[in-house]
Design an enzyme around this catalytic site. Structure first.
Site, PDB file in Angstrom:
ATOM      1  N   GLY A   1      32.287  11.991  14.959  1.00 16.07           N
ATOM      2  CA  GLY A   1      32.733  12.387  16.266  1.00 16.07           C
ATOM      3  C   GLY A   1      34.245  11.898  16.469  1.00 16.07           C
ATOM      4  N   SER A   2      34.303  11.737  17.786  1.00 14.05           N
ATOM      5  CA  SER A   2      35.895  11.582  18.084  1.00 14.05           C
ATOM      6  C   SER A   2      36.362  10.267  17.714  1.00 14.05           C
ATOM      7  CB  SER A   2      35.761  11.448  19.664  1.00 14.05           C
ATOM      8  OG  SER A   2      35.290  12.719  20.235  1.00 14.05           O
ATOM      9  N   THR A   3      35.498   9.224  17.381  1.00 17.39           N
ATOM     10  CA  THR A   3      35.933   8.158  16.752  1.00 17.39           C
ATOM     11  C   THR A   3      37.029   8.281  15.687  1.00 17.39           C
ATOM     12  OG1 THR A   3      34.094   7.627  15.478  1.00 17.39           O
ATOM     13  CG2 THR A   3      34.361   6.247  17.669  1.00 17.39           C
ATOM     14  N   MET A   4      36.908   9.427  14.788  1.00 19.76           N
ATOM     15  CA  MET A   4      37.722   9.710  13.751  1.00 19.76           C
ATOM     16  C   MET A   4      38.983  10.332  14.066  1.00 19.76           C
ATOM     17  SD  MET A   4      37.229   9.880  10.756  1.00 19.76           S
ATOM     18  CE  MET A   4      36.505  10.132   9.111  1.00 19.76           C
ATOM     19  N   LYS A   5      38.990  10.350  15.427  1.00 21.77           N
ATOM     20  CA  LYS A   5      40.352  10.843  15.864  1.00 21.77           C
ATOM     21  C   LYS A   5      41.658   9.864  15.867  1.00 21.77           C
ATOM     22  CE  LYS A   5      38.411  14.439  18.939  1.00 21.77           C
ATOM     23  NZ  LYS A   5      37.890  14.494  20.180  1.00 21.77           N
TER      24      LYS A   5
END
Lengths: 572, 110
Positions: free
Chosen positions: A287-291
């Site tokens: 999820g958003s940690t990849m951003k």
């Protein structure tokens, strides 16, 4: 002719003597030459005792030498059923000491065998009680048993050793060839009473003990991580949880906690699922940690600057006939705000600006889709498809942490690279190998994998990630007095029944580092299937703060902010 | 001369026999000491396990909080005080950190 009979008798005597000597000689030749081999063997069997000796398994200690795993000789009890008069009586006698049922013991003792194990690797106390009750047909031998004196602490990393002392999981398995002691069969001379007489070649009979391992893990940091994680998992009624704390500069693992924990001293009764090291084996959609990683790629490639304006499409954007949503209806914002507010649309646009090949290249460089090569067994590679297998939505999806599978160790290692001026380190748990005398045999040095982004990019992204904690989705991760950089993540799990994203099962996570200006800790917190509010910023970020502030305090890392004290009347 | 040979020969025989007997005696002694060492090592290992189990952070934290009424320092209760280090100075820019509890500094009650 008086001499004749006398001479005759003399001959008889000589002949008799010769005959006698002949018999003795014949016997001598028979024993010493003809039967020599067989008789020597027989004699050796009586004089010699063959014992199998095993060097003790090496110990495992934490970075400060605190004992985490060691061997102690404990008694094992065997029976010789053929030598027993009354198996029932013996069973009744042994039952309270061995904590085994009488009928079970009796069944074993009634078997038509010459040797049967009754109980192996008992407590030393039981051994002392057994010594006081000698019985015919029952014997006690000492065997090395593995003890984990700290119980469940660090159990998923340590793993455990089996009944025969072989490493089956974790470090015990990974370092099995080093840890196990040498096995050797030795021949001892014994006298008529069975005592050992001066053995031949005394020195060479002692088997070499196994090597000992010093870990990078700090027992106290591990304890803090485990306690806070257990607490968070219980509060969120979650299925499980993972915390990894790294030293970003070296890649040394300071703590690796998995909830629920298990006690390696009593693994026999547990399902294998309990001892699986999920931090390495379980890939999930981040999820958003990849951003944070996508942002680093975009800054490095000069596709974006923190001040670049990005339009949020008011929370609704169509990509490949599917709709990407944002939590808030966002309009124009800076790229820094995209990360701060964790905008999916902003991240998708960033990925599109980078393009498939560049995005894929950076994800590979940060270590996704490959093992981190941490020195623990069972590591999964995760999932990172090659661009030729990407769909029309993949570029957008991957940029917001979907369609990729990562393990917690991969993502914390990638984040640690941003904390380490853009240099990716190999994570490791064993820092030193020692011999039985405590002398260092090998020192394991930190290993640089590669530079992934420039120091400037790392600094820029760090500032953006600080914004997440000061003004964005990760405010609950803020540690008063310290600068924290990090990113929240909330991912829907894939429902195994429908194959689509579940509306009820989530993974909430937070990955970051602190102090942001001179990072000493990189940490990931993953809470799997929390009930109720599942946002990473709600379930995982507070765990980061609680662990972070205690560990910083324990390590004596000074706060960046000067503290003003009002001292009473100048008294100090 | 001949008178000396016999006692000398006997002495040699005695020395030889004594040496063999003593070797066996020492063998037994070594064996007994080895057993003693094994027992002592076993006891040492048991004590080491006991010591490690007793010093487990889990247990210490439990005793500290439940028996001694201690709690984790709250926000702002632990303060790093920068003090000028005594020579030699490793880095002029990095003063030594000293950790002092707040109530000690302000001359608190306990």
């Amino acid at each position: 002719m008086a001499g004749t009979p006398l001479r005759g008798r003399r001959y008889v005597v000589v002949l008799l003597l010769l005959g006698g000597f002949g018999v003795v000689l014949f016997r001598l030749v028979n024993l010493q030459v003809l039967q020599a081999a067989e008789l020597t063997m027989k004699a050796d069997r009586q004089h010699q005792k063959t014992v199998s000796l095993e060097g003790a398994r090496g110990t495992i200690v934490d970075r400060h030498g605190k004992m985490l795993a060691m061997n102690v000789d404990v008694p094992s009890v065997f029976g010789i059923p053929t030598a027993l008069d009354s198996p029932a009586k013996t069973a009744r006698y042994l039952s309270p000491v061995l904590h085994l049922r009488t009928d079970e013991l009796e069944r074993k003792l009634r078997q038509d065998r010459s040797f049967v194990w009754l109980a192996r690797k008992l407590d030393p106390e039981q051994g002392r009680r057994l010594e006081q009750m000698p019985m015919d047909g029952i014997g006690v031998v000492m065997e090395g048993r593995r003890f984990y004196p700290k119980g469940p602490l660090l159990s998923h990393v340590l793993g455990f050793a089996g009944m025969d002392g072989e490493g089956l999981e974790g470090i015990e398995r990974r370092y099995e060839p080093l840890l196990h002691g040498e096995k050797r069969v030795a021949v001892l001379q014994r006298d008529a009473l069975g005592r050992t007489v001066f053995p031949k070649g005394l020195a060479e009979q002692t088997p070499t003990p196994g090597r000992s391992l010093v870990l990078t893990v700090d027992e106290v940091v591990q304890y803090i991580a485990e306690r806070e994680l257990e607490d968070a998992v219980a509060r969120a009624h979650a299925k499980s949880g993972t915390v990894i704390v790294l030293d970003p500069e070296t890649g040394a693992v300071l703590a690796l906690a998995i909830s629920p924990r298990f006690d390696p001293n009593v693994v026999a009764v547990l399902a294998p699922d309990r001892w699986r090291n999920r931090a390495l084996t379980d890939a999930y959609e981040p999820g958003s940690t990849m951003k944070a990683i996508v942002a680093a790629a975009a800054i490095e490639e000069r596709v974006m600057k923190p001040t670049t304006m990005v339009f949020g499409e008011y929370g609704h954007m169509t990509v490949a006939n599917t709709v990407i949503h944002d939590h808030d209806k966002l309009g124009w914002m800076t790229f820094a705000q995209v990360i701060q507010k964790s905008s999916n649309i902003g991240a998708a646009k960033t990925g599109m600006a980078l393009g498939e090949q560049r995005l894929y290249g950076y994800l590979q460089a940060f270590g996704f889709g490959q093992r981190t090569d941490i020195d623990l067994p069972g590591e999964a590679v995760g999932l990172l498809k090659h661009p030729r297998d990407w769909g029309r939505r993949s570029l957008a999806s991957i940029s917001m942490g979907q369609e990729v599978g990562v393990t917690p160790i991969q993502i914390v290692t990638a984040m640690a690279a941003l904390a380490n001026n853009g240099v990716l380190m190999k994570p490791y748990v064993v820092s030193e190998i020692r011999d039985a005398q405590g002398k260092t045999v090998k020192q394991i040095k930190p290993e640089v994998k590669r530079r992934v982004v420039s120091p400037e990019t790392a600094r820029t992204v760090t500032t953006m990630l600080e914004g997440v904690v000061t003004n964005g989705t990760g405010t609950k991760a803020a540690i008063p007095g310290f600068r924290v950089a990090g990113k929240t993540g909330t991912a829907q799990k894939i429902d195994p029944h429908t194959g689509t994203y579940s509306a009820t099962q989530f993974v909430g996570s937070f990955v970051g580092f602190t102090p942001a200006d001179h990072p000493r800790l990189a940490m990931i917190v993953v809470i799997d299937e929390p009930q109720g509010e599942a946002w990473g910023g709600v379930v995982a970020a507070p765990v980061f703060r609680r662990i972070g502030e205690q560990v910083l305090n324990y390590l004596g890392i000074p706060s960046g902010e000067p503290v003003k004290l009002a001292l009473a009347s100048g008294r100090e | 001369m001949k008178l000396l040979i016999l006692p000398l020969g006997l002495c040699l025989v005695f020395v030889f026999v004594w040496e063999r007997v003593d070797m066996v005696r020492l063998g037994y002694q070594i064996e007994r000491l080895k057993q003693e060492r094994i027992v002592l090592e076993r006891e040492r290992d048991e004590l080491r396990v006991k010591l490690s189990a007793l010093s487990a952070p889990d247990r210490i934290a439990k005793i500290a909080s439940e028996k001694l009424g201690m709690s984790l320092p709250q926000q702002g209760q632990v303060i790093m005080v920068r003090s000028a280090p005594a020579a030699p100075v490793p880095q002029p820019d990095a003063p030594v950190e000293v950790r002092v509890a707040k109530h000690q500094l302000s001359g608190g009650a306990r």
